[in-house]
Design a protein around this motif. Structure first.
Motif, PDB file in Angstrom:
ATOM      1  N   ALA A 376     -19.908  13.121  51.299  1.00 48.44           N
ATOM      2  CA  ALA A 376     -20.415  12.778  52.634  1.00 48.44           C
ATOM      3  C   ALA A 376     -19.353  12.027  53.433  1.00 48.44           C
ATOM      4  CB  ALA A 376     -21.690  11.959  52.536  1.00 48.44           C
ATOM      5  N   GLY A 377     -18.077  12.384  53.227  1.00 46.73           N
ATOM      6  CA  GLY A 377     -16.987  11.816  54.000  1.00 46.73           C
ATOM      7  C   GLY A 377     -16.420  10.522  53.476  1.00 46.73           C
ATOM      8  N   SER A 378     -16.978   9.967  52.391  1.00 41.26           N
ATOM      9  CA  SER A 378     -16.492   8.705  51.831  1.00 41.26           C
ATOM     10  C   SER A 378     -16.096   8.898  50.368  1.00 41.26           C
ATOM     11  CB  SER A 378     -17.570   7.613  51.927  1.00 41.26           C
ATOM     12  OG  SER A 378     -17.914   7.374  53.276  1.00 41.26           O
ATOM     13  N   PRO A 379     -15.122   8.125  49.893  1.00 42.76           N
ATOM     14  CA  PRO A 379     -14.713   8.249  48.487  1.00 42.76           C
ATOM     15  C   PRO A 379     -15.880   7.947  47.539  1.00 42.76           C
ATOM     16  CG  PRO A 379     -13.118   6.942  49.729  1.00 42.76           C
ATOM     17  CD  PRO A 379     -14.306   7.122  50.610  1.00 42.76           C
ATOM     18  N   LEU A 380     -15.842   8.586  46.373  1.00 44.06           N
ATOM     19  CA  LEU A 380     -16.889   8.331  45.374  1.00 44.06           C
ATOM     20  C   LEU A 380     -16.979   6.857  45.026  1.00 44.06           C
ATOM     21  CD1 LEU A 380     -16.552  11.240  42.760  1.00 44.06           C
ATOM     22  CD2 LEU A 380     -18.198  11.006  44.612  1.00 44.06           C
ATOM     23  N   SER A 381     -15.829   6.169  45.005  1.00 43.83           N
ATOM     24  CA  SER A 381     -15.811   4.757  44.606  1.00 43.83           C
ATOM     25  C   SER A 381     -16.546   3.866  45.591  1.00 43.83           C
ATOM     26  CB  SER A 381     -14.368   4.274  44.458  1.00 43.83           C
ATOM     27  OG  SER A 381     -13.650   4.458  45.675  1.00 43.83           O
ATOM     28  N   SER A 382     -16.845   4.363  46.787  1.00 44.31           N
ATOM     29  CA  SER A 382     -17.547   3.532  47.767  1.00 44.31           C
ATOM     30  C   SER A 382     -19.053   3.499  47.519  1.00 44.31           C
ATOM     31  CB  SER A 382     -17.272   4.035  49.180  1.00 44.31           C
ATOM     32  OG  SER A 382     -17.800   5.340  49.360  1.00 44.31           O
ATOM     33  N   TYR A 383     -19.530   4.344  46.578  1.00 44.47           N
ATOM     34  CA  TYR A 383     -20.956   4.378  46.264  1.00 44.47           C
ATOM     35  C   TYR A 383     -21.192   3.770  44.882  1.00 44.47           C
ATOM     36  CZ  TYR A 383     -20.804   7.971  49.917  1.00 44.47           C
ATOM     37  OH  TYR A 383     -20.598   8.651  51.088  1.00 44.47           O
ATOM     38  N   ALA A 384     -22.422   3.347  44.651  1.00 40.34           N
ATOM     39  CA  ALA A 384     -22.793   2.848  43.328  1.00 40.34           C
ATOM     40  C   ALA A 384     -22.728   3.990  42.321  1.00 40.34           C
ATOM     41  CB  ALA A 384     -24.192   2.247  43.352  1.00 40.34           C
ATOM     42  N   PRO A 385     -22.144   3.765  41.125  1.00 39.78           N
ATOM     43  CA  PRO A 385     -22.027   4.852  40.132  1.00 39.78           C
ATOM     44  C   PRO A 385     -23.357   5.508  39.805  1.00 39.78           C
ATOM     45  CG  PRO A 385     -20.689   2.973  39.473  1.00 39.78           C
ATOM     46  CD  PRO A 385     -21.495   2.527  40.659  1.00 39.78           C
ATOM     47  N   ASP A 386     -24.424   4.730  39.717  1.00 35.68           N
ATOM     48  CA  ASP A 386     -25.728   5.315  39.405  1.00 35.68           C
ATOM     49  C   ASP A 386     -26.200   6.231  40.525  1.00 35.68           C
ATOM     50  OD1 ASP A 386     -25.829   4.053  36.987  1.00 35.68           O
ATOM     51  OD2 ASP A 386     -27.125   2.412  37.659  1.00 35.68           O
ATOM     52  N   ASP A 387     -25.917   5.858  41.771  1.00 33.83           N
ATOM     53  CA  ASP A 387     -26.300   6.712  42.896  1.00 33.83           C
ATOM     54  C   ASP A 387     -25.543   8.034  42.851  1.00 33.83           C
ATOM     55  OD1 ASP A 387     -28.001   4.745  43.750  1.00 33.83           O
ATOM     56  OD2 ASP A 387     -26.656   3.971  45.312  1.00 33.83           O
ATOM     57  N   VAL A 388     -24.253   7.964  42.504  1.00 35.46           N
ATOM     58  CA  VAL A 388     -23.453   9.191  42.421  1.00 35.46           C
ATOM     59  C   VAL A 388     -23.970  10.091  41.305  1.00 35.46           C
ATOM     60  CG1 VAL A 388     -21.150  10.108  41.945  1.00 35.46           C
ATOM     61  CG2 VAL A 388     -21.408   8.091  43.404  1.00 35.46           C
ATOM     62  N   ARG A 389     -24.305   9.489  40.157  1.00 31.35           N
ATOM     63  CA  ARG A 389     -24.792  10.292  39.035  1.00 31.35           C
ATOM     64  C   ARG A 389     -26.096  11.001  39.381  1.00 31.35           C
ATOM     65  NH1 ARG A 389     -22.174   6.283  35.716  1.00 31.35           N
ATOM     66  NH2 ARG A 389     -23.894   4.806  35.954  1.00 31.35           N
ATOM     67  N   ARG A 390     -26.949  10.352  40.160  1.00 28.45           N
ATOM     68  CA  ARG A 390     -28.205  10.989  40.557  1.00 28.45           C
ATOM     69  C   ARG A 390     -27.994  12.052  41.623  1.00 28.45           C
ATOM     70  NH1 ARG A 390     -30.365   5.678  39.717  1.00 28.45           N
ATOM     71  NH2 ARG A 390     -29.777   5.109  41.851  1.00 28.45           N
ATOM     72  N   ALA A 391     -27.024  11.827  42.503  1.00 24.31           N
ATOM     73  CA  ALA A 391     -26.837  12.731  43.639  1.00 24.31           C
ATOM     74  C   ALA A 391     -25.972  13.939  43.287  1.00 24.31           C
ATOM     75  CB  ALA A 391     -26.201  11.972  44.806  1.00 24.31           C
ATOM     76  N   VAL A 392     -25.082  13.795  42.327  1.00 25.18           N
ATOM     77  CA  VAL A 392     -24.150  14.868  41.965  1.00 25.18           C
ATOM     78  C   VAL A 392     -24.313  15.149  40.477  1.00 25.18           C
ATOM     79  CG1 VAL A 392     -21.766  15.663  42.027  1.00 25.18           C
ATOM     80  CG2 VAL A 392     -22.560  13.983  43.703  1.00 25.18           C
ATOM     81  N   CYS A 393     -25.092  16.156  40.149  1.00 27.82           N
ATOM     82  CA  CYS A 393     -25.343  16.464  38.741  1.00 27.82           C
ATOM     83  C   CYS A 393     -25.807  17.907  38.629  1.00 27.82           C
ATOM     84  CB  CYS A 393     -26.388  15.516  38.144  1.00 27.82           C
ATOM     85  SG  CYS A 393     -28.017  15.611  38.916  1.00 27.82           S
ATOM     86  N   GLY A 394     -26.186  18.309  37.434  1.00 23.45           N
ATOM     87  CA  GLY A 394     -26.644  19.676  37.247  1.00 23.45           C
ATOM     88  C   GLY A 394     -26.602  20.082  35.799  1.00 23.45           C
ATOM     89  N   LEU A 395     -25.870  21.157  35.518  1.00 23.11           N
ATOM     90  CA  LEU A 395     -25.834  21.732  34.180  1.00 23.11           C
ATOM     91  C   LEU A 395     -24.389  21.892  33.745  1.00 23.11           C
ATOM     92  CD1 LEU A 395     -27.069  23.134  31.716  1.00 23.11           C
ATOM     93  CD2 LEU A 395     -27.160  25.248  33.051  1.00 23.11           C
ATOM     94  N   ALA A 396     -23.996  21.106  32.722  1.00 21.32           N
ATOM     95  CA  ALA A 396     -22.650  21.225  32.169  1.00 21.32           C
ATOM     96  C   ALA A 396     -22.663  22.227  31.029  1.00 21.32           C
ATOM     97  CB  ALA A 396     -22.153  19.862  31.685  1.00 21.32           C
ATOM     98  N   GLN A 397     -21.468  22.676  30.625  1.00 23.96           N
ATOM     99  CA  GLN A 397     -21.374  23.647  29.540  1.00 23.96           C
ATOM    100  C   GLN A 397     -21.893  23.067  28.236  1.00 23.96           C
ATOM    101  OE1 GLN A 397     -17.361  25.286  29.415  1.00 23.96           O
ATOM    102  NE2 GLN A 397     -18.225  27.323  29.442  1.00 23.96           N
ATOM    103  N   ASP A 398     -21.681  21.755  28.034  1.00 28.25           N
ATOM    104  CA  ASP A 398     -22.094  21.124  26.784  1.00 28.25           C
ATOM    105  C   ASP A 398     -23.370  20.307  26.946  1.00 28.25           C
ATOM    106  OD1 ASP A 398     -21.036  19.202  28.409  1.00 28.25           O
ATOM    107  OD2 ASP A 398     -19.742  18.272  26.898  1.00 28.25           O
ATOM    108  N   ALA A 399     -24.216  20.672  27.912  1.00 26.99           N
ATOM    109  CA  ALA A 399     -25.472  19.952  28.123  1.00 26.99           C
ATOM    110  C   ALA A 399     -26.311  19.970  26.848  1.00 26.99           C
ATOM    111  CB  ALA A 399     -26.252  20.566  29.280  1.00 26.99           C
ATOM    112  N   HIS A 400     -27.051  18.893  26.628  1.00 26.91           N
ATOM    113  CA  HIS A 400     -27.749  18.697  25.353  1.00 26.91           C
ATOM    114  C   HIS A 400     -29.246  18.923  25.500  1.00 26.91           C
ATOM    115  CE1 HIS A 400     -28.295  17.203  21.310  1.00 26.91           C
ATOM    116  NE2 HIS A 400     -29.193  16.337  21.731  1.00 26.91           N
ATOM    117  N   VAL A 401     -29.800  19.682  24.569  1.00 24.01           N
ATOM    118  CA  VAL A 401     -31.250  19.830  24.456  1.00 24.01           C
ATOM    119  C   VAL A 401     -31.724  18.882  23.369  1.00 24.01           C
ATOM    120  CG1 VAL A 401     -33.152  21.395  23.958  1.00 24.01           C
ATOM    121  CG2 VAL A 401     -31.160  22.234  25.175  1.00 24.01           C
ATOM    122  N   PHE A 402     -32.673  18.027  23.696  1.00 22.35           N
ATOM    123  CA  PHE A 402     -33.109  17.005  22.761  1.00 22.35           C
ATOM    124  C   PHE A 402     -34.188  17.536  21.819  1.00 22.35           C
ATOM    125  CE2 PHE A 402     -31.183  14.726  26.192  1.00 22.35           C
ATOM    126  CZ  PHE A 402     -30.533  13.665  25.579  1.00 22.35           C
TER     127      PHE A 402
END
Length: 561
Positions: A376-402
């Motif tokens: 959104a026009g600002s560096p990732l470091s300007s946001y709280a890490p938890d906010d970034v993790r919630r806003a930018v995520c999805g399905l990785a190749q090594d995603a885990h099924v519990f």
């Protein structure tokens, strides 16, 4: 977190106090019992023994009570501290993402955390109790018979300083040697197990067995030496204990039989308490290196307290000259990428081209060596890490099924999701029919027997849909699916209205005509970019990948269609 540690400190202090009271009751029990027995030998009136009898009973009861309180408070504090340390450890590991931490290193760190518990319960609490208990015994003897005080002090000095120092030195030297020999034996055993076929082919099995036998003999020799040292330290402590009690008895004999017997037995118990410092010192020497490693990791700087709020809805993503290196190898080289809000971008290329690293860089999971990532026009470091993790995520190749139910695996993405939202997520992932066929439906445990690889992949995709992030990153979401299902799912991803900004890594190109833009990567660089029709109409890497896919499918080489 500081408040949690503060509460643990008070519990730990309570455990120390309870341990001291338990040991004082033990001293009182010994002193009162010795005085009562010696005085009873003189056949006094029963009333003369009444106070001693009450003291013996009271000290016996409260010794057990305080010992239980010490164990309860000590273990409660230790477990709370361990829980807080583990939370901080994983936070620190999260800040160190991309720095080469593997599973074995993580297991080693978690093993180090257990040493924190050992340091608290087997070193700190026994040492504090020994010092307070031994000190109380010295005060009691010195008050009753001042002349016996220096004698007991000398015995306590030997038992509380010289003996622990010798024990710690022996533990340090032998412990390091034993660890080396255990590693040698483990390596030799692993060679015998995993290299059995190669050893047999080359006729080297007997030699490998002899090497393993020699490693076991060296380890056994060191362990016998460690046992001998430990036994010697214990024997010396017993000798010091008896000698101190005898010396106190001789120095107090002029005070009368009753007093001398009481002081001698009290000295015996006081020295016995101080001898606990030997075991505490050995445990401290063993645990301290692990505690230092944990402390060094926890000193990883925490992110700044202030952060910008993330705007709602789909977010724009920009990579500006993004470069990532793993050792001497460059996996991303000066990559520029602009994905406007709500756009659907596909990333393709051969294995090892840097596609997964690109997604990891966008999410901040991999730090950049050069360049920057803007959200959104600002560096990732300007946001709280938890906010970034919630806003930018999805399905990785090594995603885990519990190892939990289908419902529980989905609810990890959004614990408050409704049944309707769960059903919508599995429908979008084309998992609804598979779910309906499961024996227990939503409550079916996820195991290799209940779900195939492709079904597990779609379950993970449904979890990503349920999270509904502002930027959805999908790494090979159709892996393990048949061609028709994979193409249909890819088409749905690129054409369904709504949702966030999408960056899709895939090896299937048939449905990419619906993507807003396609990036072709090779060797960590973007070698082509543009819409499907434009890329397919000219010779180049994308056209080559598309021709290969069509040949495998037995279709005519007509990319325009």
């Amino acid at each position: 977190m500081k408040g949690r540690f503060s509460g643990c400190a008070w519990r730990l202090l309570g455990a120390v106090l309870a341990g001291a009271l338990a040991r004082w009751c033990g001293l009182g029990l010994t002193a009162a019992a010795a005085w009562m027995i010696a005085r009873a030998a003189e056949q006094p009136p029963l009333v003369a023994l009444g106070l001693a009898i009450v003291a013996v009973r009271g000290c016996a009861v409260f010794k057990g009570v305080f010992r239980y309180a010490e164990q309860l408070a000590g273990h409660d504090a230790a477990l709370r501290i361990l829980a807080a340390v583990r939370v901080r450890l994983f936070d620190a590991l999260g800040r160190e993402r991309g720095h080469g931490r593997d599973a074995s290193a993580l297991n080693g760190m978690l093993s180090d955390v257990d040493h924190v518990q050992d340091l608290l319960l087997r070193a700190l609490l026994p040492a504090s109790g020994a010092l307070l208990g031994g000190g109380a015994g010295l005060v009691l003897v010195a008050v009753v018979r001042p002349g016996a005080g220096p004698v007991l002090a000398a015995g306590l000095l030997v038992a509380g300083v010289l003996q622990p120092c010798a024990a710690a030195l022996a533990a340090r030297r032998l412990g390091a040697a034993v660890a080396v020999r255990r590693d040698e034996l483990a390596a030799a055993g692993l060679d015998l197990l995993e290299g059995a076929d190669e050893l047999a082919v080359h006729g080297a099995t007997d030699g490998a067995r002899e090497a393993a036998g020699r490693a076991a003999s060296r380890l056994a020799k060191l362990e016998r030496r460690a046992a001998l040292v430990s036994g010697t330290v214990t024997a010396v402590g017993f000798i010091v204990q008896v000698a101190t009690a005898a010396a106190v008895l001789l120095s107090a004999r002029e005070a009368g039989t009753v007093t001398a017997a009481m002081l001698a037995l009290t000295s015996l118990v006081a020295v016995d308490l101080v001898l606990e410092l030997g075991g505490a010192a050995q445990q401290a020497v063993t645990s301290w290196p692990a505690v230092r490693r944990i402390a060094a990791l926890l000193r990883t700087p925490e992110p700044a307290g202030s952060s910008d709020p993330l705007p709602p809805g789909p977010l724009r993503v920009d990579l500006l000259g993004a470069s990532v290196r793993y050792g001497a190898r460059t996996v991303l080289a000066e990559v520029d990428l602009q994905v406007d809000r709500g756009r659907r971008v596909a990333v393709v290329g051969p294995s090892g081209a840097g596609k997964s690293t690109l997604l990891a860089a966008i999410s901040g999971a991999v730090p950049l060596d050069r360049g920057s990532v803007l959200l959104a026009g600002s560096p990732l470091s300007s946001y709280a890490p938890d906010d970034v993790r919630r806003a930018v995520c999805g399905l990785a190749q090594d995603a885990h099924v519990f190892a939990a139910t289908v419902r529980a695996n989905l609810l990890l993405a959004r614990p408050d999701a409704t049944d309707a939202e769960l059903e919508e997520s599995v429908r979008k992932a084309r998992f609804a029919d598979d779910l309906a066929a499961l024996p227990l439906g939503w409550e079916t445990p996820v195991t290799p027997e209940t779900l195939s690889g492709g079904q597990r992949r779609r379950l993970l995709l449904a979890r990503a849909f349920l999270a509904d992030p502002a930027v959805l990153l999908l790494d090979e979401p159709t892996e393990g699916l048949d061609t028709a299902t994979a193409d249909a799912l890819t088409r749905d991803l690129l054409t369904s209205p709504g949702g966030g900004t999408l960056v899709l890594v895939t090896h299937r190109l048939a449905a990419l005509r619906h993507a807003d833009e396609i990036l072709v990567m090779d060797g960590g660089r973007v070698v082509q970019r543009g819409p499907h029709r434009a890329l397919a109409s000219v010779p180049g890497p994308y056209r080559d990948l598309l021709d290969t896919e069509l040949l495998h499918a037995g279709a005519p080489l007509d990319p325009a269609k």
